[in-house]
Design a protein around this motif. Structure first.
Motif, PDB file in Angstrom:
ATOM      1  N   ALA A 287       0.732  -1.249  -0.038  1.00  0.00           N
ATOM      2  CA  ALA A 287       0.173  -0.061  -0.136  1.00  0.00           C
ATOM      3  C   ALA A 287       0.853   1.460  -0.036  1.00  0.00           C
ATOM      4  O   ALA A 287       0.310   2.429  -0.078  1.00  0.00           O
ATOM      5  N   CYS A 288       2.277   1.007   0.072  1.00  0.00           N
ATOM      6  CA  CYS A 288       3.070   2.196   0.026  1.00  0.00           C
ATOM      7  C   CYS A 288       2.837   2.970  -1.307  1.00  0.00           C
ATOM      8  O   CYS A 288       2.689   2.614  -2.478  1.00  0.00           O
ATOM      9  N   PRO A 289       2.929   4.599  -1.172  1.00  0.00           N
ATOM     10  CA  PRO A 289       2.958   5.129  -2.620  1.00  0.00           C
ATOM     11  C   PRO A 289       3.970   4.780  -3.489  1.00  0.00           C
ATOM     12  O   PRO A 289       3.711   4.610  -4.558  1.00  0.00           O
ATOM     13  N   GLY A 290       4.991   4.623  -3.051  1.00  0.00           N
ATOM     14  CA  GLY A 290       6.382   4.060  -3.858  1.00  0.00           C
ATOM     15  C   GLY A 290       5.944   2.846  -4.735  1.00  0.00           C
ATOM     16  O   GLY A 290       5.999   2.748  -5.892  1.00  0.00           O
ATOM     17  N   GLU A 291       5.429   1.771  -4.090  1.00  0.00           N
ATOM     18  CA  GLU A 291       5.072   0.707  -4.690  1.00  0.00           C
ATOM     19  C   GLU A 291       3.820   0.630  -5.686  1.00  0.00           C
ATOM     20  O   GLU A 291       3.754   0.331  -6.778  1.00  0.00           O
ATOM     21  N   LEU A 292       2.856   1.681  -5.298  1.00  0.00           N
ATOM     22  CA  LEU A 292       1.799   1.785  -6.268  1.00  0.00           C
ATOM     23  C   LEU A 292       2.220   2.548  -7.431  1.00  0.00           C
ATOM     24  O   LEU A 292       1.868   2.306  -8.392  1.00  0.00           O
ATOM     25  N   LEU A 293       3.174   3.286  -7.145  1.00  0.00           N
ATOM     26  CA  LEU A 293       3.791   4.107  -8.323  1.00  0.00           C
ATOM     27  C   LEU A 293       4.456   3.436  -9.224  1.00  0.00           C
ATOM     28  O   LEU A 293       4.013   3.519 -10.504  1.00  0.00           O
ATOM     29  N   TYR A 294       5.324   2.411  -8.952  1.00  0.00           N
ATOM     30  CA  TYR A 294       5.902   1.475  -9.671  1.00  0.00           C
ATOM     31  C   TYR A 294       5.181   0.538 -10.385  1.00  0.00           C
ATOM     32  O   TYR A 294       4.935   0.040 -11.657  1.00  0.00           O
ATOM     33  N   LEU A 295       3.679   0.037  -9.875  1.00  0.00           N
ATOM     34  CA  LEU A 295       2.988  -0.891 -10.093  1.00  0.00           C
ATOM     35  C   LEU A 295       2.136  -0.050 -11.319  1.00  0.00           C
ATOM     36  O   LEU A 295       1.791  -0.768 -12.393  1.00  0.00           O
ATOM     37  N   THR A 296       1.835   1.104 -10.984  1.00  0.00           N
ATOM     38  CA  THR A 296       1.028   1.868 -12.071  1.00  0.00           C
ATOM     39  C   THR A 296       1.593   2.088 -13.276  1.00  0.00           C
ATOM     40  O   THR A 296       1.066   1.923 -14.475  1.00  0.00           O
ATOM     41  N   LEU A 297       3.045   2.386 -13.271  1.00  0.00           N
ATOM     42  CA  LEU A 297       3.747   2.482 -14.522  1.00  0.00           C
ATOM     43  C   LEU A 297       3.712   1.325 -15.252  1.00  0.00           C
ATOM     44  O   LEU A 297       3.735   1.312 -16.480  1.00  0.00           O
ATOM     45  N   HIS A 298       4.061   0.153 -14.635  1.00  0.00           N
ATOM     46  CA  HIS A 298       4.142  -1.094 -15.211  1.00  0.00           C
ATOM     47  C   HIS A 298       2.694  -1.443 -15.950  1.00  0.00           C
ATOM     48  O   HIS A 298       2.610  -1.958 -17.056  1.00  0.00           O
TER      49      HIS A 298
END
Length: 292
Positions: free
Chosen positions: A263-274
């Motif tokens: 749920a960390c913003p950093g993880e969501l950010l990278y998941l969003t990009l992929h």
């Protein structure tokens, strides 16, 4: 090396410097009695049992499984270790032998099973799957029958579980199930299936696998820059919505708490990009096909 119990002429349970192991070799159990010294020159394969292994269970298993089935399992483990350049635990021989024995019974009755997550297993564990495809050939040779490629998915899961150090009680099959559920969410969102042979899909699966491993292990990802997070979540709003849906799915369906790193913003950010790369690739290919 002392004999504990002969399984058959070529397989025996021994005590070796304080550890229990199953040894395999031509004639290694011939005329052997409990307490006698084992002729180590006959030992071709040696598989140490874990300290907490249920020895009685494996003894019974070995007594019931035909020699060619055990030999197939040994051959698969040996070649998989070479192909993967990794050490595989001896326990894998027994779990594979058990599976091979059951698979043989099924196939003789004309029952071919397809693993429901075969595509995800091949994508999530490509190296293990390649070793498993080779394992299917080994099964065919040792069993004297045509073994369908569908068995590779089951063998790959056994190998992945033997290699994996899955936290939180999860195993390779559950990992594949979580990946499958995540893919479905994206495909439902875009309204069609994805090209699972594309490079974009492979990259997405690879990232999703590591994302899940970090989340299961409770590793905290890097915090995203607030401005960058707002930019990405707004610019790629569709992909971001799918990332959020995956995050909710993992929490609600698989018990990965919202406090985990997923749920960390950093993880969501990278998941969003992929995810964005995946859906952009899908739409680009579809546009190209429609234009032909």
């Amino acid at each position: 090396m002392k004999m504990i119990k002969k399984i058959n002429n070529n397989v025996a349970l021994v005590s070796d410097r304080g550890t229990r192991a199953v040894v395999i070799g031509l004639g290694v159990g011939f005329n052997a009695r409990p307490g006698s010294t084992v002729d180590e020159s006959r030992v071709q394969e040696r598989f140490v049992l874990q300290q907490n292994a249920n020895v009685a269970h494996y003894m019974e298993l070995l007594k019931k499984i035909p020699a060619n089935t055990i030999e197939a399992a040994v051959h698969i483990v040996r070649d998989a270790a070479r192909m993967l350049d990794k050490s595989l635990p001896g326990i894998l021989v027994f779990t594979l032998a058990d599976h091979i024995g059951f698979a043989k019974e099924r196939l003789l009755e004309g029952i071919v099973l397809e693993h429901p997550l075969s595509c995800e297993i091949a994508q999530c564990y490509p190296d293990e799957y390649r070793a498993a495809l080779h394992g299917v050939e080994i099964m065919s040779d040792h069993l004297g029958m045509d073994v369908p490629e569908a068995e590779a998915s089951f063998i790959a899961i056994h190998i992945a579980n033997a290699l994996g150090d899955f936290a939180g009680g999860f195993d390779a099959a559950e990992m594949a199930e979580m990946i499958s559920g995540s893919i479905v969410l994206v495909e439902q969102g875009i309204g069609r299936g994805t090209d699972r042979s594309s490079m974009a899909f492979s990259r997405f699966i690879a990232h999703l696998r590591y994302y899940l491993m970090r989340r299961i292990d409770g590793e905290v990802g890097e915090e995203a820059d607030a401005d960058l997070f707002r930019l990405v979540s707004a610019k790629y709003a569709e992909a971001f919505s799918y990332a959020r849906a995956i995050d909710a799915y993992l929490t609600e369906e698989h018990g990965l708490g919202a406090g985990d790193c997923g749920a960390c913003p950093g993880e969501l950010l990278y998941l969003t990009l992929h995810i964005n790369r995946l859906i952009s690739n899908e739409r680009s290919e579809r546009t190209g096909q429609d234009g032909q």
